[in-house]
Design a protein around this motif. Structure first.
Motif, PDB file in Angstrom:
ATOM      1  N   LEU A  34       0.866  -1.159   0.000  1.00  0.00           N
ATOM      2  CA  LEU A  34       0.000   0.000   0.000  1.00  0.00           C
ATOM      3  C   LEU A  34       0.907   1.214   0.000  1.00  0.00           C
ATOM      4  O   LEU A  34       1.881   1.253   0.722  1.00  0.00           O
ATOM      5  CB  LEU A  34      -0.754   0.067   1.320  1.00  0.00           C
ATOM      6  N   ASN A  35       0.621   2.186  -0.795  1.00  0.00           N
ATOM      7  CA  ASN A  35       1.251   3.476  -0.542  1.00  0.00           C
ATOM      8  C   ASN A  35       0.296   4.592  -0.923  1.00  0.00           C
ATOM      9  O   ASN A  35      -0.724   4.358  -1.550  1.00  0.00           O
ATOM     10  CB  ASN A  35       2.609   3.607  -1.215  1.00  0.00           C
ATOM     11  N   TYR A  36       0.624   5.774  -0.527  1.00  0.00           N
ATOM     12  CA  TYR A  36      -0.332   6.861  -0.615  1.00  0.00           C
ATOM     13  C   TYR A  36       0.338   8.041  -1.278  1.00  0.00           C
ATOM     14  O   TYR A  36       1.455   8.400  -0.931  1.00  0.00           O
ATOM     15  CB  TYR A  36      -0.754   7.244   0.808  1.00  0.00           C
ATOM     16  N   GLY A  37      -0.309   8.623  -2.239  1.00  0.00           N
ATOM     17  CA  GLY A  37       0.272   9.780  -2.910  1.00  0.00           C
ATOM     18  C   GLY A  37      -0.595  11.004  -2.735  1.00  0.00           C
ATOM     19  O   GLY A  37      -1.777  10.983  -3.013  1.00  0.00           O
ATOM     20  N   CYS A  84      -6.862   4.106  -5.374  1.00  0.00           N
ATOM     21  CA  CYS A  84      -8.152   4.401  -4.761  1.00  0.00           C
ATOM     22  C   CYS A  84      -8.180   5.875  -4.324  1.00  0.00           C
ATOM     23  O   CYS A  84      -7.392   6.273  -3.474  1.00  0.00           O
ATOM     24  CB  CYS A  84      -8.352   3.473  -3.566  1.00  0.00           C
ATOM     25  N   PRO A  85      -9.049   6.679  -4.921  1.00  0.00           N
ATOM     26  CA  PRO A  85      -9.120   8.083  -4.525  1.00  0.00           C
ATOM     27  C   PRO A  85      -9.685   8.242  -3.112  1.00  0.00           C
ATOM     28  O   PRO A  85     -10.478   7.414  -2.670  1.00  0.00           O
ATOM     29  CB  PRO A  85     -10.052   8.707  -5.559  1.00  0.00           C
ATOM     30  N   THR A  86      -9.253   9.257  -2.405  1.00  0.00           N
ATOM     31  CA  THR A  86      -9.782   9.478  -1.055  1.00  0.00           C
ATOM     32  C   THR A  86     -10.349  10.891  -0.920  1.00  0.00           C
ATOM     33  O   THR A  86     -10.041  11.773  -1.706  1.00  0.00           O
ATOM     34  CB  THR A  86      -8.691   9.306   0.020  1.00  0.00           C
ATOM     35  N   VAL A 118     -13.994  17.100   0.543  1.00  0.00           N
ATOM     36  CA  VAL A 118     -12.885  17.692  -0.207  1.00  0.00           C
ATOM     37  C   VAL A 118     -12.062  16.544  -0.777  1.00  0.00           C
ATOM     38  O   VAL A 118     -11.831  15.547  -0.094  1.00  0.00           O
ATOM     39  CB  VAL A 118     -11.993  18.541   0.724  1.00  0.00           C
ATOM     40  N   ALA A 119     -11.611  16.700  -2.020  1.00  0.00           N
ATOM     41  CA  ALA A 119     -10.785  15.660  -2.644  1.00  0.00           C
ATOM     42  C   ALA A 119      -9.400  15.645  -2.010  1.00  0.00           C
ATOM     43  O   ALA A 119      -8.815  16.686  -1.755  1.00  0.00           O
ATOM     44  CB  ALA A 119     -10.670  15.922  -4.138  1.00  0.00           C
ATOM     45  N   MET A 120      -8.886  14.437  -1.740  1.00  0.00           N
ATOM     46  CA  MET A 120      -7.544  14.298  -1.152  1.00  0.00           C
ATOM     47  C   MET A 120      -6.712  13.393  -2.068  1.00  0.00           C
ATOM     48  O   MET A 120      -6.991  13.305  -3.238  1.00  0.00           O
ATOM     49  CB  MET A 120      -7.649  13.729   0.264  1.00  0.00           C
ATOM     50  N   GLY A 121      -5.708  12.712  -1.519  1.00  0.00           N
ATOM     51  CA  GLY A 121      -4.785  11.929  -2.358  1.00  0.00           C
ATOM     52  C   GLY A 121      -5.332  10.572  -2.763  1.00  0.00           C
ATOM     53  O   GLY A 121      -6.514  10.299  -2.612  1.00  0.00           O
ATOM     54  N   ASN A 122      -4.445   9.752  -3.287  1.00  0.00           N
ATOM     55  CA  ASN A 122      -4.834   8.411  -3.707  1.00  0.00           C
ATOM     56  C   ASN A 122      -4.049   7.369  -2.921  1.00  0.00           C
ATOM     57  O   ASN A 122      -2.870   7.553  -2.665  1.00  0.00           O
ATOM     58  CB  ASN A 122      -4.522   8.190  -5.180  1.00  0.00           C
ATOM     59  N   VAL A 123      -4.714   6.268  -2.603  1.00  0.00           N
ATOM     60  CA  VAL A 123      -4.019   5.116  -2.020  1.00  0.00           C
ATOM     61  C   VAL A 123      -3.751   4.135  -3.155  1.00  0.00           C
ATOM     62  O   VAL A 123      -4.647   3.821  -3.915  1.00  0.00           O
ATOM     63  CB  VAL A 123      -4.880   4.432  -0.933  1.00  0.00           C
ATOM     64  N   HIS A 124      -2.488   3.717  -3.269  1.00  0.00           N
ATOM     65  CA  HIS A 124      -2.148   2.756  -4.324  1.00  0.00           C
ATOM     66  C   HIS A 124      -1.933   1.394  -3.702  1.00  0.00           C
ATOM     67  O   HIS A 124      -1.341   1.292  -2.641  1.00  0.00           O
ATOM     68  CB  HIS A 124      -0.858   3.162  -5.025  1.00  0.00           C
TER      69      HIS A 124
END
Lengths: 174, 357
Positions: A8-11, A109-111, A151-157
């Motif tokens: 998992l990582n998050y951008g 996955c958008p958050t 509010v739109a935030m980052g993505n989890v990959h």
């Protein structure tokens, strides 16, 4: 059926994305049973040195069995930010279905996070913190979401490997 | 991180015989450790013919000792090996039985001749391309529903229309992006039970998802930012679909985005309908299909046939239809034969009556 999630990582591409961690969980319908592995967990706090992304490389390995196709497993994420005082604030909720076809899948996955009122947004800017969902079931039910302001935030990959067994025996193509 | 383990030390007292022992002269010769995973570890390793290990006393007049560690336990004989193997097999079998009991045998199946379609999807993001940077229209939400073509049915309680949360956009690259990650799933059934013969061979149309993206301003007024539609893929699997949106100047019937429901002519023309492109929606769809015919196909190991066969709908139905057809023909032939026979009979009886008169 078996899932192996390799990492998992998050951008996030805005400035304050240091010290992030993620809580995750797998939600299934009633016909599903977890034979082995954990259904929920939490990653370490990762402070990226020179990347825009936090890397958790967090393994998830669950073995499910089911009596029907209803309620296919879904993964939900909560990304949290730990500030310099050790306080945790919410960065995003994310949600996705586990792919139904066997093989390895790369998923992004958008958050989003709840926006709150104008006053709350101002106080969040200066003090930190922010609104959270009182009832986290909302992430995977989707029924009452229309009242939410987000509010739109980052993505989890993540990389997901799915292994299915005996599905063709019951006339299922996936 | 180390697993918890149980450790046993092999020690020697190297003090001279004439003097009482002191703790300094006790040395560790070897360690036997057993960790929680059942691994037995010997440190240092067995000598196996290599140079002996050396240990030196620290007292006055240093003495040097050499020692060897040998594996002295008896080698397992054949019988014992067999016994152990048998025990392992039994343990594994018991575990297998336990798992089998947990899993059970039954599995839900659709009715015969019905194709069951399950879709698990998420509305991912909405990329705004050409919206003017107008923060009045920054909060976006998405309304979408499933449009069922002919012969498709859903159960009564099945939800087929959804509204996402509103989401303010965020700049990502050159686009403004709103993120929904909104889950939805639905279950549909396809059964071609038409009595009309032309329709029985018809290739099924797949359901559509009609999407409408709207924006909400600070006065809670909403306006449409884009329409689009997504066809459910006609093959099972996981698909990531990016669909472009356009916005009309005026639209009353939302099915107009695809083929309008009221359309009857031979040419579909949307000329004269003015729109502007607005953005892109990403939709993830996981499609699964289930039918009894797939089971038969698997047992027969038949390769892929026509689309209709693949959908598992028509195979059985076609058989029944052909039997009925044959029966109808036979019956007609019989009726004809009987009519002819009756005619013949009346003719001959008429003649005989005439001749008798």
């Amino acid at each position: 059926m078996q899932d192996h999630f390799i990492y998992l990582n998050y951008g996030v591409n805005h400035g304050r994305n240091h010290s992030l961690f993620c809580k995750w969980g797998i939600h299934t319908g009633g016909a599903w049973k977890a034979l082995s592995g954990l259904r929920e967990g939490q990653t370490q706090v990762d402070n990226p040195q020179n990347y825009d992304e936090a890397y958790w490389a967090h393994p998830i390995d669950v073995h499910f069995t089911t009596k029907g196709l209803q309620g296919w497993p879904k993964i939900h994420f909560q990304v949290w930010h730990q500030d310099s005082f050790g306080r945790n604030e919410l960065y995003g909720y994310g949600f996705c279905h586990v792919p139904t076809s066997p093989g390895t899948h790369k998923i992004s996955c958008p958050t989003w996070r709840p926006a709150g009122t104008f006053r709350e947004q101002v106080s969040q800017y200066f003090v930190g913190g922010g609104p959270q969902l009182k009832n986290p079931d909302l992430i995977y039910s989707g029924a009452d979401r229309y009242r939410l302001n987000t509010v739109a935030m980052g993505n989890v990959h993540m990389n997901i490997g799915v292994v299915l067994r005996n599905f063709d025996k019951y006339g299922i193509e996936c | 991180m180390e697993a918890p383990s149980q450790v046993m030390y092999i020690m020697a007292d190297l003090s001279p015989r004439e003097r009482p022992a002191t703790p300094d002269e006790e040395v560790i010769l070897g360690i036997v450790a057993l960790d929680c995973n059942g691994v037995l570890c010997m440190r240092p390793d067995f000598n196996r013919g290599r140079k002996p290990y050396v240990v030196e006393t620290s007292s006055f007049g240093k003495e040097v000792f050499e020692y060897m560690i040998e594996h002295a336990s008896k080698v397992m004989n054949r019988q014992e090996q067999d016994k152990e193997m048998k025990m392992y097999r039994e343990v594994y079998n018991r575990h297998k039985d336990f798992l089998q009991a947990c899993v059970g045998d039954e599995f839900e199946m659709p009715a015969p001749d019905v194709l069951r379609l399950l879709v698990y999807g998420e509305i991912g993001k909405f990329y705004v391309k050409s919206l003017p940077k107008n923060f009045e229209f920054d909060d976006l939400y998405c309304h979408f529903f499933v449009d069922l073509p002919k012969f498709w049915t859903a159960e009564k309680h099945q939800q087929l229309s959804w509204v996402t949360q509103t989401c303010s956009t965020k700049v990502e690259g050159r686009d403004d992006v709103a993120k929904f990650s909104f889950p939805f799933s639905f279950e549909l059934f396809y059964k071609n039970d038409s009595v009309n013969e032309d329709e029985q061979d018809e290739v099924p149309h797949f359901p559509l998802i009609m999407l409408e993206v709207l924006s909400l301003d600070s006065f809670k007024r909403f306006r449409t930012e884009g329409y689009t539609y997504v066809t459910i893929p006609n093959a099972p699997g996981s698909k990531k679909i990016t669909s472009h949106c356009w916005r009309p100047i005026e639209l009353e019937d939302q099915t107009y985005t695809a083929i309008p429901s009221t359309f009857q002519g031979s040419h579909l023309s949307k000329y004269g309908f003015r729109t502007e492109t607005t953005g892109e929606v990403t939709v993830n769809l996981n499609v699964m299909m289930q039918a009894r015919a797939f089971m038969e196909k698997k047992s027969q190991k038949r390769s892929l046939g026509s689309l209709l066969d693949n959908l598992g709908v028509n195979a059985v139905q076609a058989n029944i239809a052909s039997v009925l057809e044959a029966f109808k023909k036979a019956r007609q032939r019989m009726m004809q034969a009987r009519e002819n026979a009756e005619k013949e009979l009346t003719k001959t009886t008429g003649r005989s009556v005439e001749s008798a008169a």
